[in-house]
Scaffold this active site. Structure first.
Site, PDB file in Angstrom:
ATOM      1  CG  ASP A 166      -1.859   1.123   1.304  1.00  0.00           C
ATOM      2  OD1 ASP A 166      -2.286   1.613   0.242  1.00  0.00           O
ATOM      3  OD2 ASP A 166      -2.188   1.559   2.429  1.00  0.00           O
TER       4      ASP A 166
ATOM      5  CG  ASP B 152      -1.835   7.323   1.564  1.00  0.00           C
ATOM      6  OD1 ASP B 152      -1.104   8.312   1.453  1.00  0.00           O
ATOM      7  OD2 ASP B 152      -2.742   7.033   0.763  1.00  0.00           O
TER       8      ASP B 152
END
Length: 548
Positions: free
Chosen positions: A102, A104
């Protein structure tokens, strides 16, 4: 073994040994790892008069206290390593060929200024677009109010911490910014248990009759605080309002901060203020690339935002490190919706209409779905390891439906471990567990004088529980534990993450063929024999890391 369980094993075993030695009437040497050779004193031989009984109980108390104090230095020599990786399932990195990430709070971390930005922007949207009173502008973001993993009762407008067995931790229920008294909570819920049908759904959402919403995202911290502040304003000013509408309006305002690009533009305009620069992200990616590992990125964030952030923390050549890059994936729908095709983006961010037959290195793709991803790449099963910070949106479907291995990034882990390594915390927790053992064993004495002593102990135990909670967060305590049980957050973490760590940089401490072994946690009906063995049989320790 989870981190929280490991700490109980590593430190609780010693406390149990100290308690056992004291209850036997021995010298306390069992607490130091040696068998007690003194004569055992059965409970039935305790003096019978009220005065003698009281003296007897306090003698046991003082002996336990001394044993605990002698135990603390040995615990202090075996501190937990905040940069360790903790394992829920056995997993060997030698089996991992493909690494996914991912963006963030996985590849990039943000400064404390970001949550203030989100809070302020959403608060202003409530005022300007949802017609909320301008007076709520006086409320400012408090980074120390909420923790991740809390549940919010949408209809009752209360925020709370729930344990792995659906029990509310009393003392952690807040209406607005004020704690709800325990007796009111018990009356509200007819006890402290939340029935399954009222709990949040699979993804932590409030839907289909579920009245609870669980906040699992790090971005949800300002949302919880804003909800609480607006609730507080209405309550303080005796304004009649509908809690369901308030919840929806705050949720929409927080969503708009993201969707309308308010947050993205602010970060891109002052990237040094909001992004925590760290060379370790590039170091992790470079290490994996040097060992021939394939890598991909799947994020919900937009292309230009990701490009600027990755260029800042990794370098303008960041795309050379990834075999596939997917933006605006709309997880968790990405993992379940088979209907959405991929779209390629050119260098200017324009979406192309070409049919995608192959996911090419150096290109950026938007949306799509995991089923098409698997078809185009062939990256299936347990040779794939995906890292993310959101236990539901990032990890749950991957481990349950697709057999990928999963790694959770839990930034709060590092700060909690540092607290747990302090002498004050170790002393408090060791004595708390020892005192609990005393209460359990001595409750057989039912005479009035003994019960008065036990009530004093219970009061002390309650005060220590409150103290241990405040070590982490004054309102809600630890992310991982209620008074004695794992939190609901930890339950889900244990279910959906094979390994977990504070940041990706922890991978730099391990070889790419390292095998992670979960520690055997003693069950309630098992002897904790393994937990009382030398530290090499327990969790990764700080001294071991420093010696390397």
């Amino acid at each position: 073994m989870t981190m929280a369980a490991a700490v109980v094993v590593a430190r609780g075993a010693g406390a149990r040994a100290a308690t056992a030695a004291t209850l036997r009437g021995g010298c306390g040497t069992a607490a130091r790892g040696r068998p007690c050779v003194g004569p055992a004193r059965p409970l039935c031989t305790a003096p019978g008069t009220a005065l003698d009984m009281k003296r007897y109980l306090w003698e046991r108390y003082r002996e336990a206290k001394r044993s605990t104090e002698e135990l603390v230095p040995s615990i202090m020599s075996n501190l937990l390593n905040p940069d360790a990786i903790f394992s829920n399932n056995e997993m060997s990195l030698s089996d991992i060929e493909i690494y996914g990430f991912d963006y963030d709070y996985t590849l990039v971390f943000y400064s404390k200024h970001l949550h203030t930005l989100i809070f302020n922007a959403a608060r202003d949207l409530l005022i300007n677009e949802h017609r909320y009173p301008a007076e709520i502008r006086k409320y400012e973001y408090d980074p120390n109010f909420a923790i991740r993993g809390l549940h919010y009762d949408v209809q009752r407008a209360v925020l709370m911490k729930i344990d792995a067995f659906h029990y509310i931790q009393l003392g952690t229920v807040y209406r607005g910014l004020s704690v709800v008294p325990d007796d009111e909570v018990i009356e509200m819920y007819e006890g402290s248990h939340v029935p399954l049908e009222q709990m949040s759904d699979f993804y932590g959402k409030s839907s289909h009759g579920n009245t609870m919403k669980q906040f699992m995202d790090i971005f949800s911290l300002p949302e919880m605080t804003l909800l609480s502040c607006v609730n507080e304003y209405f309550l303080k000013n005796n304004i009649d309002y509908e809690p369901v509408h308030l919840y929806k309006d705050v949720k929409d305002a927080i969503r708009d901060v993201h969707i309308k690009g308010i947050m993205y533009r602010a970060i891109e305009a002052d990237i040094e203020k909001y992004i925590c620069y760290a060379e370790q992200t590039r170091a992790v990616l470079a290490k994996l690339a040097d060992h021939g590992k394939k890598m991909f990125l799947i994020t919900n964030s937009p292309s230009s935002f990701v490009d600027k952030g990755m260029s800042y923390i990794v370098g303008k050549d960041w795309r050379d490190l990834f075999d596939v890059v997917i933006v605006q994936a709309e997880k968790p729908n990405f993992f379940n919706d088979k209907r959405r095709p991929f779209r390629k983006m050119n260098e200017k961010g324009v979406l192309l209409w070409d049919k995608i037959h192959k996911l090419q290195k150096g290109q950026i793709y938007k949306q799509g779905n995991l089923y098409e991803f698997l078809k185009l790449t062939g990256w299936r099963g347990s040779r794939v390891l995906y890292f993310g910070d959101h236990i539901y949106s990032d990890l749950a479907d991957l481990t349950l439906k697709h057999g990928w291995r999963t790694g959770a990034i839990i930034p709060e882990l590092r700060s909690e471990l540092k607290i747990m390594n302090t002498e004050q915390y170790i002393q408090t927790m060791t004595w708390l567990q020892t005192l609990t053992g005393l209460l359990e064993q001595m409750q057989v004495h039912r005479d009035a004088e003994s019960q008065l002593v036990l009530q004093e102990w219970k009061k002390e135990r309650k005060e220590m529980r409150e103290m241990t909670k405040s070590f982490f967060n004054a309102q809600f305590g630890s992310l991982f534990r209620t008074d004695q049980n794992p939190t609901y957050f930890l339950r889900r973490l244990s279910r959906f993450a094979d390994i977990y760590m504070a940041s990706l940089s922890c991978l730099l401490n391990y070889d790419v063929s390292h095998t992670f072994y979960p520690r055997r946690t003693p069950l309630q009906h098992e002897l904790p024999a393994w937990s009382e063995r030398p530290p090499t049989f327990r969790t990764p320790l700080l001294q071991e890391a420093q010696a390397k």
